[in-house]
Design a protein around this motif. Structure first.
Motif, PDB file in Angstrom:
ATOM      1  N   GLY A  15       8.735  14.573  80.759  1.00 27.28           N
ATOM      2  CA  GLY A  15       9.671  13.468  80.614  1.00 27.28           C
ATOM      3  C   GLY A  15       9.096  12.254  79.927  1.00 27.28           C
ATOM      4  O   GLY A  15       9.835  11.328  79.572  1.00 27.28           O
ATOM      5  N   GLY A  16       7.806  12.248  79.717  1.00 25.29           N
ATOM      6  CA  GLY A  16       7.142  11.108  79.086  1.00 25.29           C
ATOM      7  C   GLY A  16       7.235  11.143  77.578  1.00 25.29           C
ATOM      8  O   GLY A  16       7.880  12.013  76.980  1.00 25.29           O
ATOM      9  N   SER A  17       6.558  10.165  76.952  1.00 25.00           N
ATOM     10  CA  SER A  17       6.600  10.011  75.500  1.00 25.00           C
ATOM     11  C   SER A  17       5.201   9.845  74.939  1.00 25.00           C
ATOM     12  O   SER A  17       4.292   9.363  75.624  1.00 25.00           O
ATOM     13  CB  SER A  17       7.434   8.777  75.117  1.00 25.00           C
ATOM     14  OG  SER A  17       8.768   8.895  75.540  1.00 25.00           O
ATOM     15  N   SER A  62      14.466  23.120  68.371  1.00 28.27           N
ATOM     16  CA  SER A  62      14.055  22.761  69.728  1.00 28.27           C
ATOM     17  C   SER A  62      13.647  21.294  69.860  1.00 28.27           C
ATOM     18  O   SER A  62      13.575  20.769  70.975  1.00 28.27           O
ATOM     19  CB  SER A  62      12.896  23.654  70.182  1.00 28.27           C
ATOM     20  OG  SER A  62      11.793  23.509  69.314  1.00 28.27           O
ATOM     21  N   GLU A  63      13.402  20.635  68.707  1.00 23.83           N
ATOM     22  CA  GLU A  63      12.957  19.234  68.741  1.00 23.83           C
ATOM     23  C   GLU A  63      14.061  18.241  68.406  1.00 23.83           C
ATOM     24  O   GLU A  63      13.887  17.035  68.583  1.00 23.83           O
ATOM     25  CB  GLU A  63      11.802  19.021  67.758  1.00 23.83           C
ATOM     26  CG  GLU A  63      10.461  19.445  68.316  1.00 23.83           C
ATOM     27  CD  GLU A  63      10.329  20.943  68.400  1.00 23.83           C
ATOM     28  OE1 GLU A  63      10.441  21.624  67.362  1.00 23.83           O
ATOM     29  OE2 GLU A  63      10.102  21.452  69.508  1.00 23.83           O
ATOM     30  N   LYS A  64      15.173  18.750  67.914  1.00 26.25           N
ATOM     31  CA  LYS A  64      16.255  17.835  67.510  1.00 26.25           C
ATOM     32  C   LYS A  64      16.722  16.999  68.691  1.00 26.25           C
ATOM     33  O   LYS A  64      16.999  17.515  69.761  1.00 26.25           O
ATOM     34  CB  LYS A  64      17.422  18.640  66.934  1.00 26.25           C
ATOM     35  CG  LYS A  64      17.152  19.182  65.545  1.00 26.25           C
ATOM     36  CD  LYS A  64      18.350  19.950  65.006  1.00 26.25           C
ATOM     37  CE  LYS A  64      18.064  20.493  63.611  1.00 26.25           C
ATOM     38  NZ  LYS A  64      19.187  21.301  63.090  1.00 26.25           N
ATOM     39  N   LEU A  80       5.053  10.756  64.444  1.00 26.70           N
ATOM     40  CA  LEU A  80       5.942  11.618  65.207  1.00 26.70           C
ATOM     41  C   LEU A  80       6.131  10.984  66.579  1.00 26.70           C
ATOM     42  O   LEU A  80       5.190  10.964  67.380  1.00 26.70           O
ATOM     43  CB  LEU A  80       5.388  13.033  65.336  1.00 26.70           C
ATOM     44  CG  LEU A  80       6.330  14.028  66.028  1.00 26.70           C
ATOM     45  CD1 LEU A  80       7.544  14.314  65.131  1.00 26.70           C
ATOM     46  CD2 LEU A  80       5.604  15.331  66.350  1.00 26.70           C
ATOM     47  N   GLN A  81       7.316  10.460  66.817  1.00 30.09           N
ATOM     48  CA  GLN A  81       7.661   9.926  68.134  1.00 30.09           C
ATOM     49  C   GLN A  81       8.245  11.066  68.963  1.00 30.09           C
ATOM     50  O   GLN A  81       9.247  11.667  68.564  1.00 30.09           O
ATOM     51  CB  GLN A  81       8.679   8.793  67.998  1.00 30.09           C
ATOM     52  CG  GLN A  81       9.152   8.219  69.325  1.00 30.09           C
ATOM     53  CD  GLN A  81       8.040   7.492  70.071  1.00 30.09           C
ATOM     54  OE1 GLN A  81       7.275   6.729  69.476  1.00 30.09           O
ATOM     55  NE2 GLN A  81       7.951   7.715  71.376  1.00 30.09           N
ATOM     56  N   MET A  82       7.610  11.342  70.071  1.00 29.71           N
ATOM     57  CA  MET A  82       8.025  12.451  70.917  1.00 29.71           C
ATOM     58  C   MET A  82       8.484  11.914  72.261  1.00 29.71           C
ATOM     59  O   MET A  82       7.707  11.269  72.977  1.00 29.71           O
ATOM     60  CB  MET A  82       6.873  13.434  71.119  1.00 29.71           C
ATOM     61  CG  MET A  82       6.297  13.964  69.810  1.00 29.71           C
ATOM     62  SD  MET A  82       5.058  15.251  70.063  1.00 29.71           S
ATOM     63  CE  MET A  82       3.763  14.321  70.860  1.00 29.71           C
ATOM     64  N   ASN A  83       9.744  12.147  72.585  1.00 29.60           N
ATOM     65  CA  ASN A  83      10.323  11.700  73.852  1.00 29.60           C
ATOM     66  C   ASN A  83      10.757  12.893  74.691  1.00 29.60           C
ATOM     67  O   ASN A  83      10.878  14.011  74.183  1.00 29.60           O
ATOM     68  CB  ASN A  83      11.530  10.797  73.581  1.00 29.60           C
ATOM     69  CG  ASN A  83      11.174   9.545  72.805  1.00 29.60           C
ATOM     70  OD1 ASN A  83      10.082   8.995  72.947  1.00 29.60           O
ATOM     71  ND2 ASN A  83      12.092   9.089  71.968  1.00 29.60           N
ATOM     72  N   SER A  84      10.991  12.646  75.969  1.00 31.36           N
ATOM     73  CA  SER A  84      11.455  13.707  76.878  1.00 31.36           C
ATOM     74  C   SER A  84      10.579  14.950  76.760  1.00 31.36           C
ATOM     75  O   SER A  84      11.084  16.062  76.640  1.00 31.36           O
ATOM     76  CB  SER A  84      12.917  14.044  76.579  1.00 31.36           C
ATOM     77  OG  SER A  84      13.740  12.905  76.703  1.00 31.36           O
TER      78      SER A  84
END
Length: 122
Positions: A15-17, A62-64, A80-84
């Motif tokens: 759940g983190g970023s 899967s990343e959209k 690359l910002q990765m959330n959830s």
């Protein structure tokens, strides 16, 4: 010579970023597409997202909606910002850039970074 250096990986809870960065340096004339790929243990390297020099983006299904790719052309850097984040996002993330060098500006050559490890775990 050209180098790509990734940074920003680490351990994060589900759940983190995280925000990954990849900076290109060296004898660069221009950079065409840039992108992020990942490879989990025992699996093949797969596309995460790409971005053209004009800012057009493409994502793996899967990343959209969770990941956002962006770039700063003045800094030769892609993000690359990765959330959830999910445990299944655990992998080594590699940066790729199609670069035209000062010595050979008519040819676009793919360069890869050495990767940064992202671990999603509680």
């Amino acid at each position: 010579q050209v180098q790509l250096v990734e940074s920003g990986g680490g351990l994060v809870q589900p759940g983190g970023s995280l925000r990954l960065s990849c900076a290109a340096s060296g004898s660069i004339f221009s950079i065409d597409a840039m992108g992020w790929y990942r490879q989990a243990p025992g699996k093949e390297r797969e596309l995460v997202a790409t971005i053209t020099s004009g800012g057009s983006t493409n994502y793996a299904d899967s990343e959209k909606g969770r990941f956002t790719i962006s770039r700063d052309n003045a800094k030769n850097t892609v993000y690359l910002q990765m959330n959830s984040l999910k445990p299944e996002d655990t992998a080594t993330y590699y940066c790729k850039a199609d670069i035209r060098t000062m010595n050979l500006p008519v040819v676009s050559i793919a360069y890869w970074g050495k990767g940064t490890l992202v671990t999603v775990s509680s």
